[in-house]
Write an enzyme that holds these catalytic residues in place. Structure first.
Site, short mmCIF file in Angstrom:
data_model
loop_
_atom_site.label_atom_id
_atom_site.label_comp_id
_atom_site.label_asym_id
_atom_site.label_seq_id
_atom_site.Cartn_x
_atom_site.Cartn_y
_atom_site.Cartn_z
N LYS A 68 6.00 -4.62 -31.10
CA LYS A 68 5.85 -6.07 -30.89
C LYS A 68 4.45 -6.60 -31.16
CE LYS A 68 9.63 -6.47 -27.63
NZ LYS A 68 10.07 -6.77 -26.26
N ASP A 104 10.97 -13.44 -25.60
CA ASP A 104 11.09 -12.65 -24.36
C ASP A 104 10.77 -13.48 -23.11
OD1 ASP A 104 11.84 -10.25 -25.49
OD2 ASP A 104 9.78 -9.54 -25.72
P1 ATR Z 1 5.42 -2.50 -24.41
O1 ATR Z 1 5.60 -3.25 -25.69
O2 ATR Z 1 6.70 -1.99 -23.80
O3 ATR Z 1 4.60 -3.24 -23.40
P2 ATR Z 1 3.11 -0.85 -24.86
O4 ATR Z 1 2.38 -2.00 -25.50
O5 ATR Z 1 3.00 0.51 -25.47
O6 ATR Z 1 4.65 -1.14 -24.81
O7 ATR Z 1 2.65 -0.79 -23.33
C1 ATR Z 1 3.16 0.15 -22.44
C2 ATR Z 1 2.68 -0.16 -21.02
O8 ATR Z 1 3.29 0.78 -20.11
C3 ATR Z 1 1.18 0.01 -20.84
O9 ATR Z 1 0.75 -0.90 -19.85
C4 ATR Z 1 1.07 1.44 -20.33
O10 ATR Z 1 -0.09 1.73 -19.59
P3 ATR Z 1 -1.48 2.13 -20.33
O11 ATR Z 1 -2.02 0.85 -20.91
O12 ATR Z 1 -2.31 2.71 -19.27
O13 ATR Z 1 -1.09 3.12 -21.41
C5 ATR Z 1 2.28 1.51 -19.42
N1 ATR Z 1 2.76 2.87 -19.17
C6 ATR Z 1 3.46 3.66 -20.00
N2 ATR Z 1 3.76 4.85 -19.41
C7 ATR Z 1 3.23 4.78 -18.15
C8 ATR Z 1 3.19 5.69 -17.04
N3 ATR Z 1 3.78 6.88 -17.09
N4 ATR Z 1 2.56 5.29 -15.93
C9 ATR Z 1 1.96 4.06 -15.86
N5 ATR Z 1 1.96 3.17 -16.86
C10 ATR Z 1 2.59 3.52 -18.00
#
Ligand code: ATR
Length: 273
Positions: A68, A104
């Site tokens: 996105k 969204d």
């Molecule tokens: P999306 O488009 O779904 O938002 P993204 O831009 O990759 O996907 O963002 C994923 C989010 O989920 C981020 O806030 C990520 O935290 P980080 O910025 O610290 O990476 C969070 N996230 C993913 N896996 C996680 C986990 N196991 N625990 C906590 N936060 C997680």
């Protein structure tokens, strides 16, 4: 008979997407002749997949995790909302130009307020996560009169950056997960992390949730369950997955593409999230 217009959703992974089912039902209901496919698109193939789709005469695309934010640079023209969000989930081609917007936030707001009757006016909101999903929803939530939004993220810097960016539109703060124990309970807690996609559930302080807190996961199906189970365990009595948001953002995209608004009530009642 003329060939149906072509649409698709691009994501990685994409196998479990319910968007093709939703759009097929919308098309049937509104008597539109379309085909809508799910196309597994790894990050390194995003640009070429969009180019091939355009060359083949495709009319519109949905873009989902993890593309996105990345897709923004591939679009000729962004709506103001998508530009502010820095995230796009809906593309269409008009006069040879590629347009991008983000449905969204509108989808989430419609599900929370119209479908569930959860008022946002003056409410305290906590958003967990600071990725593309969060970018798409902050401004529409503020425009609905949300009183205060706290963005918390595993990587604090990203939450700080988003709070600074969206501070122009309302009261937005950032926190570390650990420091949330000193705040709350919130009126509404939204899980916008992608942790549930891997079946993971980050540990949040239980204090963020009280009996009256509404808890919502932007994901649907199995991916929403780890967070919603945690929320129930923490005492929340009102929890919901993002199924309604998925249906509502799809309706918004369908209307942009086809010029007719599908009825979502039918679909929301026929399938559970
Ligand atoms: P999306 O488009 O779904 O938002 P993204 O831009 O990759 O996907 O963002 C994923 C989010 O989920 C981020 O806030 C990520 O935290 P980080 O910025 O610290 O990476 C969070 N996230 C993913 N896996 C996680 C986990 N196991 N625990 C906590 N936060 C997680």
């Amino acid at each position: 008979m003329s060939t149906p217009d072509r649409y698709a959703v691009l994501g990685y992974p994409i196998a479990h997407s319910r968007s093709p089912v939703i759009h097929a039902l919308f098309a049937e209901q509104t008597r539109q002749s379309i085909v809508y496919e799910a196309v597994e698109t790894p990050p390194e193939k995003l640009e070429s997949t969009i180019a091939t789709f355009r060359r083949g005469g495709g009319k519109g695309l949905n873009i989902t995790v993890p593309h996105k934010s990345e897709v923004v640079r591939l679009v000729d023209e962004l709506t103001e909302h998508a530009a502010t969000a820095g995230a796009v989930n809906t593309l269409w081609i008009d006069d040879g130009r590629l347009f991008g917007t983000n449905t969204d936030g509108v989808g989430l707001v419609r599900d929370l307020t119209a479908n569930k009757g959860w008022s946002l006016h003056g409410r305290s909101l906590l958003i967990l996560g600071a990725g593309g999903a969060t970018r798409g929803i902050v401004r529409p939530l503020l425009e609905q009169g949300a009183g205060k939004i706290v963005i918390a993220n595993r990587t604090l810097d990203k939450a700080i950056a988003l709070a600074a960016h969206f501070g122009a539109f309302g009261d937005v703060a950032s926190e570390r997960f650990d420091d949330l124990a000193n705040l709350g309970p919130f009126d509404l807690v939204i899980n916008a992390t992608s942790a549930g996609l891997d079946g993971k559930r980050p540990e949040f302080p239980e204090r963020i949730v009280g009996a009256e807190t509404r808890c919502y996961d932007l994901a649907y199906g199995a991916s929403s369950q780890p967070f919603l189970e945690w929320a129930r365990g923490a005492g929340a009595q009102h929890v919901a997955s993002g199924w309604g948001m998925l249906v509502e953002q799809a309706a918004e995209a369908f209307e942009i593409w086809r010029g007719v608004r599908p009825n979502t009530a039918d679909l929301l009642s026929r399938f559970a999230g």
